[in-house]
Each structure stands twice: as structure tokens, then as C-alpha cells.
Write a protein that holds these residues in place. Structure first.
Motif, PDB file in Angstrom:
ATOM      1  N   ALA A 182      30.646 -10.117 -45.809  1.00 17.39           N
ATOM      2  CA  ALA A 182      29.431  -9.379 -45.460  1.00 17.39           C
ATOM      3  C   ALA A 182      28.250 -10.318 -45.241  1.00 17.39           C
ATOM      4  N   MET A 183      28.053 -11.271 -46.168  1.00 14.50           N
ATOM      5  CA  MET A 183      26.868 -12.132 -46.094  1.00 14.50           C
ATOM      6  C   MET A 183      27.011 -13.241 -45.068  1.00 14.50           C
ATOM      7  N   GLU A 184      28.117 -13.980 -45.116  1.00 10.70           N
ATOM      8  CA  GLU A 184      28.307 -15.115 -44.217  1.00 10.70           C
ATOM      9  C   GLU A 184      28.719 -14.669 -42.822  1.00 10.70           C
ATOM     10  N   GLY A 185      29.331 -13.487 -42.746  1.00  9.89           N
ATOM     11  CA  GLY A 185      29.824 -13.000 -41.474  1.00  9.89           C
ATOM     12  C   GLY A 185      28.944 -11.945 -40.848  1.00  9.89           C
ATOM     13  N   ALA A 186      29.003 -10.711 -41.372  1.00  8.27           N
ATOM     14  CA  ALA A 186      28.340  -9.577 -40.723  1.00  8.27           C
ATOM     15  C   ALA A 186      26.820  -9.733 -40.664  1.00  8.27           C
ATOM     16  N   ALA A 219      23.737 -17.779 -47.789  1.00 12.00           N
ATOM     17  CA  ALA A 219      24.792 -16.792 -48.038  1.00 12.00           C
ATOM     18  C   ALA A 219      25.896 -17.376 -48.905  1.00 12.00           C
ATOM     19  N   ARG A 220      26.304 -18.611 -48.624  1.00 15.28           N
ATOM     20  CA  ARG A 220      27.372 -19.238 -49.391  1.00 15.28           C
ATOM     21  C   ARG A 220      26.938 -19.491 -50.834  1.00 15.28           C
ATOM     22  N   ALA A 221      25.711 -19.986 -51.006  1.00 21.93           N
ATOM     23  CA  ALA A 221      25.206 -20.250 -52.355  1.00 21.93           C
ATOM     24  C   ALA A 221      25.147 -18.962 -53.171  1.00 21.93           C
ATOM     25  N   THR A 222      24.788 -17.859 -52.515  1.00 19.89           N
ATOM     26  CA  THR A 222      24.749 -16.565 -53.198  1.00 19.89           C
ATOM     27  C   THR A 222      26.154 -16.084 -53.523  1.00 19.89           C
TER      28      THR A 222
END
Length: 279
Positions: A182-186, A219-222
Motif C-alpha cells: 500500500a505505502m511503497e506501491g499504491a 514508506a520503507r522506513a515506516t
């Protein structure tokens, strides 16, 4: 179900024909590259820089090599260097999964630099297009991670927790692969679409690239907050993870590119809209 928790039992193989297995993981990469290829050629038509559909078309092969070589080497170098030394042939077993995004982006970046120099096109004319379409491939890749039951989350008591047998236990965990999808993609895909279409981001060379790098890093860090660390957190400061540290250079580099792009004049069209053939 196990003690009220859904146990992950999805089959990573979509179709088996004799000795041949078509895996969701491979299908995700293939479909992501094809969609990125088609979308990228359309973006080339709107870019004010000297890049054509033919450039994007020919870069597809370079992108595939960069993603696979960089992703596989990064997975071992960053997370399991001992396997690379003890069982070097493991790096070729792409069908078993195990790709590092940070390694993949290094591989693709290397490919883009070389391709841009060989074809005498501005580097950002290519990186901005690739950065715009990349989140779609990341979205599919994270969904494939979930189907494979890999990169599972930390222990949790949330109602949607799942058990992943590959983790070595059947304890409830976050489906962190879906959070990352969801975060890194959408979400990042929507951001990039708005930057390019609503704010004409391609007219500011380096801006889409910088926003992508910053967006992915955040996004990755989250996502790492919910994902089971693949490197012991006891050896890292402040309870951080290796994935967060690998994202830090992306965040800083992206911020620099955004600042640079916003403080330079917009690019003027440098090529005819139709009929030009790549060298």
C-alpha cells in the motif's frame, strides 16, 4: 485457522506444466516490467527532454538485467553475505524469491547511467520516467512477497494478524507485505501520477526522481516498524533496522534532487513530438 489466527497457506506456484512452474513472484516482475515499458513509452512522448519511445523500448532489456542482478546480489550482500560465500549458486535461483529493492535500484541506476551515456540523452530524461512507473512494479512485488509468505511482520495482537509458517512459528504477525504494498506501491504510485500529470513534473528534470526516492525511503522506513527485522536490531542504534539505514541515502539524495529541480528553470521542449527516431 490456528487459535483464531489465519495461517498463511497460499501457493506460490500459479500453474505447473510438467517440470515447469509459473510462480506468482516471476509473474509479478514480468507484468510490472511490461506495464512500466508501455507506460514509459507514453511518458517519453510528453517529456520535454531528448528522449523517445525507442529509447524506453530499448532500455527494457537493460532494466531487466539491472533489476535481477542488482536485486539478487543486494539480497545476499546486504542481508546474508555468508550464503553468497558458502553457496554462490543460490544467487541464480531467482524463482525461489529473495530480491533486495535497494540492490535492485542500484542495479537499475547503473544501467540507466550507462544507457544514457551510450545514447547521449540527459540522464534525468530516463530516470524521471522510470521513477514514475516504478511504484506499479513495487506494488506487484510486495503482493508476490505476501503470496510467497516471506518478509513477514512482527508479532502483534491486532485482529487482522496472520501466521506465517516460514517464520518458524504460528504466532500472530502483521501482514507487513500488504502494508508495504500500500505505502511503497499504491500510495507512491498515486503521488508520482499527480506529480507528472497535474504538476507537469517531467518539465523539471530530476524532480520525479527525487520525489520517488524520498517517497520510497519514507514508506520503507515506516513499513520496517511492522516488519520482522532480517538483521538483528541489537547491533543497530536506537532500535532501527537495516532497511531503514539503507533507505537513508535515498531520502537524502532525493531531497537534494528535489531542491535542485525546484531551483532551476523548467525545461523547454528539445525534440519534435512525432517522427523522431532514436539513434
Amino acid at each position: 485457522m490456528e487459535n483464531g489466527v489465519w495461517v498463511h497457506d497460499l501457493d506460490p506456484v500459479l500453474i505447473s506444466i510438467g517440470p515447469f512452474d509459473l510462480r506468482w513472484y516471476a509473474l509479478a516482475y514480468i507484468f510490472g516490467l511490461v506495464v512500466g515499458w508501455v507506460w514509459g513509452m507514453r511518458l517519453a512522448d510528453t517529456s520535454p527532454l531528448a528522449i523517445t519511445r525507442q529509447h524506453v523500448d530499448r532500455f527494457l532489456t537493460w532494466a531487466v538485467i539491472g533489476v535481477i542482478v542488482g536485486g539478487r546480489l543486494g539480497a545476499f550482500l546486504f542481508y546474508a553475505p555468508h550464503i553468497l560465500i558458502e553457496q554462490p549458486l543460490q544467487v541464480f535461483k531467482v524463482w525461489e524469491g529473495g530480491m533486495s529493492f535497494h540492490g535492485g535500484i542500484l542495479g537499475v541506476t547503473t544501467a540507466m547511467v550507462l544507457f544514457a551515456r551510450m545514447n547521449k540523452i540527459p540522464l534525468f530524461s530516463l530516470t524521471d520516467i522510470i521513477a514514475t512507473v516504478a511504484p506499479f512494479g513495487i506494488l506487484l512485488g510486495r503482493i508476490a512477497n505476501f503470496i510467497n509468505g516471506e518478509h513477514w511482520g512482527r508479532l502483534t495482537e491486532v485482529s487482522w494478524a496472520m501466521a506465517f509458517p516460514r517464520s518458524g512459528d504460528l504466532l500472530p504477525r502483521h501482514p507487513s507485505q500488504l502494508y508495504e504494498a500500500a505505502m511503497e506501491g499504491a500510495i507512491l504510485l498515486i503521488v508520482m501520477f499527480v506529480v507528472v500529470r497535474r504538476f507537469n513534473g517531467l518539465s523539471r528534470p530530476g524532480l520525479p526522481t527525487g520525489i520517488f526516492l524520498m517517497g520510497y525511503a519514507i514508506a520503507r522506513a515506516t513499513g520496517e516498524v511492522f516488519r520482522e527485522p532480517e538483521v538483528l536490531t541489537s547491533v543497530l542504534p536506537f532500535g532501527t533496522t537495516w532497511g531503514q539505514w539503507l533507505s537513508l541515502p535515498m531520502l537524502l539524495g532525493g531531497a537534494y534532487l528535489v531542491h535542485r529541480a525546484l531551483h532551476r528553470p523548467k525545461a523547454e521542449p528539445a525534440k519534435p513530438r512525432k517522427g523522431k527516431t532514436a539513434a
